[in-house]
Scaffold this motif. Structure first.
Motif, mmCIF file in Angstrom:
data_model
loop_
_atom_site.group_PDB
_atom_site.id
_atom_site.type_symbol
_atom_site.label_atom_id
_atom_site.label_comp_id
_atom_site.label_asym_id
_atom_site.label_seq_id
_atom_site.Cartn_x
_atom_site.Cartn_y
_atom_site.Cartn_z
ATOM 1 N N GLN A 18 14.486 -5.051 -6.447
ATOM 2 C CA GLN A 18 15.556 -4.327 -6.358
ATOM 3 C C GLN A 18 16.901 -5.052 -6.335
ATOM 4 O OE1 GLN A 18 14.524 -1.490 -3.013
ATOM 5 N NE2 GLN A 18 12.972 -0.691 -4.615
ATOM 6 N N ILE A 19 16.795 -6.175 -5.446
ATOM 7 C CA ILE A 19 17.797 -7.073 -5.453
ATOM 8 C C ILE A 19 18.572 -7.632 -6.442
ATOM 9 C CG2 ILE A 19 18.591 -9.218 -4.470
ATOM 10 C CD1 ILE A 19 16.529 -8.718 -2.168
ATOM 11 N N VAL A 20 17.456 -8.271 -7.756
ATOM 12 C CA VAL A 20 17.719 -8.647 -8.756
ATOM 13 C C VAL A 20 18.427 -7.628 -9.766
ATOM 14 C CG1 VAL A 20 16.718 -9.687 -10.887
ATOM 15 C CG2 VAL A 20 16.064 -10.381 -8.777
ATOM 16 N N PHE A 21 17.682 -6.273 -9.825
ATOM 17 C CA PHE A 21 18.041 -5.409 -10.475
ATOM 18 C C PHE A 21 19.614 -4.783 -10.169
ATOM 19 C CE2 PHE A 21 18.951 -0.771 -11.611
ATOM 20 C CZ PHE A 21 18.807 -0.733 -13.073
ATOM 21 N N PHE A 22 19.821 -4.592 -9.287
ATOM 22 C CA PHE A 22 21.071 -3.914 -8.650
ATOM 23 C C PHE A 22 22.330 -4.918 -8.770
ATOM 24 C CE2 PHE A 22 18.332 -0.376 -7.305
ATOM 25 C CZ PHE A 22 18.907 0.723 -7.824
ATOM 26 N N ASN A 23 22.267 -6.055 -8.272
ATOM 27 C CA ASN A 23 22.936 -7.075 -8.543
ATOM 28 C C ASN A 23 23.445 -7.348 -9.962
ATOM 29 O OD1 ASN A 23 23.951 -8.669 -5.865
ATOM 30 N ND2 ASN A 23 21.920 -8.140 -5.150
ATOM 31 N N THR A 24 22.264 -7.522 -10.674
ATOM 32 C CA THR A 24 22.600 -7.638 -12.214
ATOM 33 C C THR A 24 23.451 -6.459 -12.723
ATOM 34 O OG1 THR A 24 20.681 -8.893 -12.409
ATOM 35 C CG2 THR A 24 21.501 -8.322 -14.470
ATOM 36 N N SER A 65 0.830 -1.288 -0.068
ATOM 37 C CA SER A 65 -0.072 -0.183 -0.035
ATOM 38 C C SER A 65 0.863 1.278 0.196
ATOM 39 C CB SER A 65 -0.981 -0.023 1.261
ATOM 40 O OG SER A 65 -0.121 0.007 2.503
ATOM 41 N N ASN A 66 2.388 1.024 -0.148
ATOM 42 C CA ASN A 66 3.131 2.379 0.196
ATOM 43 C C ASN A 66 2.999 2.733 -1.492
ATOM 44 O OD1 ASN A 66 5.397 3.903 -0.064
ATOM 45 N ND2 ASN A 66 6.224 3.101 1.812
ATOM 46 N N LYS A 67 2.655 4.064 -1.600
ATOM 47 C CA LYS A 67 2.595 4.593 -2.790
ATOM 48 C C LYS A 67 3.753 5.614 -3.131
ATOM 49 C CE LYS A 67 -2.170 3.843 -3.875
ATOM 50 N NZ LYS A 67 -3.547 4.425 -4.155
ATOM 51 N N ASN A 68 4.410 5.749 -2.040
ATOM 52 C CA ASN A 68 5.266 7.310 -2.106
ATOM 53 C C ASN A 68 6.939 6.948 -2.134
ATOM 54 O OD1 ASN A 68 2.994 9.011 -2.427
ATOM 55 N ND2 ASN A 68 2.606 8.511 -0.338
ATOM 56 N N ASP A 69 7.356 5.824 -1.557
ATOM 57 C CA ASP A 69 8.673 5.457 -1.178
ATOM 58 C C ASP A 69 9.101 4.536 -2.257
ATOM 59 O OD1 ASP A 69 8.923 7.094 1.243
ATOM 60 O OD2 ASP A 69 7.546 5.572 2.219
ATOM 61 N N PHE A 70 10.572 4.880 -2.742
ATOM 62 C CA PHE A 70 10.976 3.787 -3.900
ATOM 63 C C PHE A 70 11.537 2.891 -3.081
ATOM 64 C CE2 PHE A 70 15.033 2.704 -5.487
ATOM 65 C CZ PHE A 70 14.841 2.112 -6.745
ATOM 66 N N THR A 71 12.139 2.843 -1.781
ATOM 67 C CA THR A 71 12.523 1.706 -1.266
ATOM 68 C C THR A 71 12.557 2.218 0.299
ATOM 69 O OG1 THR A 71 14.437 -0.012 -0.744
ATOM 70 C CG2 THR A 71 15.010 2.122 -1.311
ATOM 71 N N ASN A 72 13.137 1.056 1.034
ATOM 72 C CA ASN A 72 13.497 1.531 2.454
ATOM 73 C C ASN A 72 15.063 1.737 3.018
ATOM 74 O OD1 ASN A 72 14.539 -1.101 3.405
ATOM 75 N ND2 ASN A 72 12.346 -1.828 3.298
ATOM 76 N N ILE A 73 15.105 2.141 4.163
ATOM 77 C CA ILE A 73 16.674 2.351 4.425
ATOM 78 C C ILE A 73 17.474 1.300 4.374
ATOM 79 C CG2 ILE A 73 16.123 2.327 6.951
ATOM 80 C CD1 ILE A 73 18.040 4.625 7.361
ATOM 81 N N ILE A 74 16.897 0.100 4.809
ATOM 82 C CA ILE A 74 17.867 -1.035 4.960
ATOM 83 C C ILE A 74 18.054 -1.592 3.370
ATOM 84 C CG2 ILE A 74 17.981 -3.422 5.312
ATOM 85 C CD1 ILE A 74 16.470 -2.777 8.188
ATOM 86 N N LEU A 75 17.157 -1.669 2.688
ATOM 87 C CA LEU A 75 17.403 -1.929 1.362
ATOM 88 C C LEU A 75 18.426 -0.870 0.463
ATOM 89 C CD1 LEU A 75 13.694 -3.070 0.184
ATOM 90 C CD2 LEU A 75 15.883 -4.534 0.003
ATOM 91 N N LEU A 76 18.223 0.363 0.870
ATOM 92 C CA LEU A 76 19.124 1.309 0.053
ATOM 93 C C LEU A 76 20.818 1.246 0.603
ATOM 94 C CD1 LEU A 76 19.540 3.964 -1.452
ATOM 95 C CD2 LEU A 76 18.931 5.208 0.705
ATOM 96 N N TYR A 77 20.683 0.904 1.974
ATOM 97 C CA TYR A 77 21.744 0.654 2.530
ATOM 98 C C TYR A 77 22.539 -0.814 1.683
ATOM 99 C CZ TYR A 77 25.345 -1.587 6.277
ATOM 100 O OH TYR A 77 26.212 -2.256 6.926
#
Length: 371
Positions: free
Chosen positions: A282-288, A188-200
């Motif tokens: 995000q995990i798949v894209f940034f690792n690839t 239901s989160n429409k405004n955030d790209f990711t969260n702080i742990i994933l960004l880290y």
């Protein structure tokens, strides 16, 4: 060390755990970090006759009660040793070994001080039990620092420092990062790209040699030291500027991301929404992307993902990420690995997957050319 002073080598093994390969890392910390600090080392006093002499302190001007004055008299004192005592670290053996090694190559460290808690260690049966119990209690109930606390507070972890800078100083991620204590993102989160742990974790992926698929060396900063030894301000600034530029290039290369970061919102519940807006994507894209960049093929990754076909409506990704029975999204590490390996195959980047990886891909009967 315990095995240097304890006659029963089997017993010493149970009093003190084995020293691991962390010593060189701690020695480097002592020699290179000017603002170094150790927690108290808990030291067992073995043998001898340690004695405690309380000090009487004149504190009449403080108008203490008799009970308070008596307490202070028992609190401050002198620990007297005969010189025949031997001491071993009940907790802090890695720090103790590192101190020895550091002084051997940097004698100026001899004047440094470290807080110590002394515990009398009796050599009888009950004394051994007490010492082992103390050690196990210290280690069993010590609570590790959470990832979110590291990101928020750590001043040695360069990835944490850079993550905070991205959130606080870069206009890219202003009001675009959720402050979760885990890696989940609400549908239901429409405004955030990711969260702080994933960004880290994305920062770590883009900058270090830590990679999702260990059989693929990619260069970069050494992960172990990068998250434990702060770089100079000049180097941090240079890395930060490069990181911002890289995020801008990725966003500008993917129209759906550019639209979002320019003020758009996300419907994470829709199957047509790009999976880059979900943790697994995000995990798949940034690792690839990171692996492809090492092979100078990152433009192929940007070109492929710019077509906005990385969603659950795509037959390949639906087959891989959706359980046919429950219709739930599958987010296991094996599925993430399989997705990355399929993409690497598409971009002709060599890799060697595990037998489980190959079995999963074969069972799914996925044709890479259909990606």
């Amino acid at each position: 060390m315990a095995d240097e002073i304890h006659k029963n080598k089997q017993l010493s093994h149970w009093i003190q755990r084995e020293i691991s390969d962390r010593i060189p890392e701690i020695v480097s910390y002592l020699r290179e970090q000017e603002q170094r600090f150790f927690n108290s080392i808990i030291v067992g006093i073995y043998g001898g006759k340690p004695a405690w002499q309380g000090l009487s302190i004149d504190m009449k001007d403080l108008k203490l009660t008799e009970e308070e004055s008596d307490y202070l008299d028992k609190t401050f004192g002198i620990l007297r040793l005969t010189g025949k005592e031997e001491m071993f670290a009940i907790d802090g053996q890695h720090r103790t070994a590192a101190i020895k090694d550091a002084i051997a190559v940097a004698s100026e460290l001899e004047t440094e001080e470290v807080p110590v808690i002394f515990v009398a260690h009796r050599t009888d049966y009950e004394g051994e039990i007490r010492t082992r119990r103390l050690f196990s209690t210290l280690n069993r109930y010590a609570k590790p620092v959470s990832t979110s606390e590291i990101i928020a507070l750590d001043e040695e972890d360069n990835a944490a420092i850079l993550t905070r800078k991205l959130i606080e100083q870069s206009s890219i991620f202003t009001d675009k990062i959720a402050f979760n204590k885990n890696k989940s993102l609400s549908l239901s989160n429409k405004n955030d790209f990711t969260n702080i742990i994933l960004l880290y974790e994305i920062v770590i992926t883009l900058l270090t040699d830590k990679i999702f698929i260990k059989s693929l060396p990619i260069g970069g900063e050494k992960y172990a030291s990068f998250v434990s030894r702060r770089l100079s301000e000049d180097k941090l600034t240079k890395i930060y500027d490069g990181l911002v530029s890289e995020f801008e290039e990725i966003i500008n290369g993917l129209p759906f991301l550019r639209t979002f970061f320019e003020g758009g919102t996300i419907d994470r519940k829709a199957n047509t929404t790009n999976l880059i807006f979900r943790p697994i994507g995000q995990i798949v894209f940034f690792n690839t992307y990171r692996i492809a960049k090492h092979h100078k093929k990152e433009n192929l990754v940007i070109k492929y993902f710019s077509n906005d076909g990385f969603n659950l409506n795509h037959p390949v990704w639906n087959k891989l990420f959706v359980d046919p029975g429950t219709k739930n999204t599958v987010v296991t590490q094996q599925v993430q690995r399989a997705a990355i390996l399929l993409l690497l195959s598409k971009f002709n980047i060599p890799f060697s997957g595990t037998p489980k990886d190959k079995e999963l891909i074969n069972n799914l009967s996925i044709d890479v050319t259909s990606l």
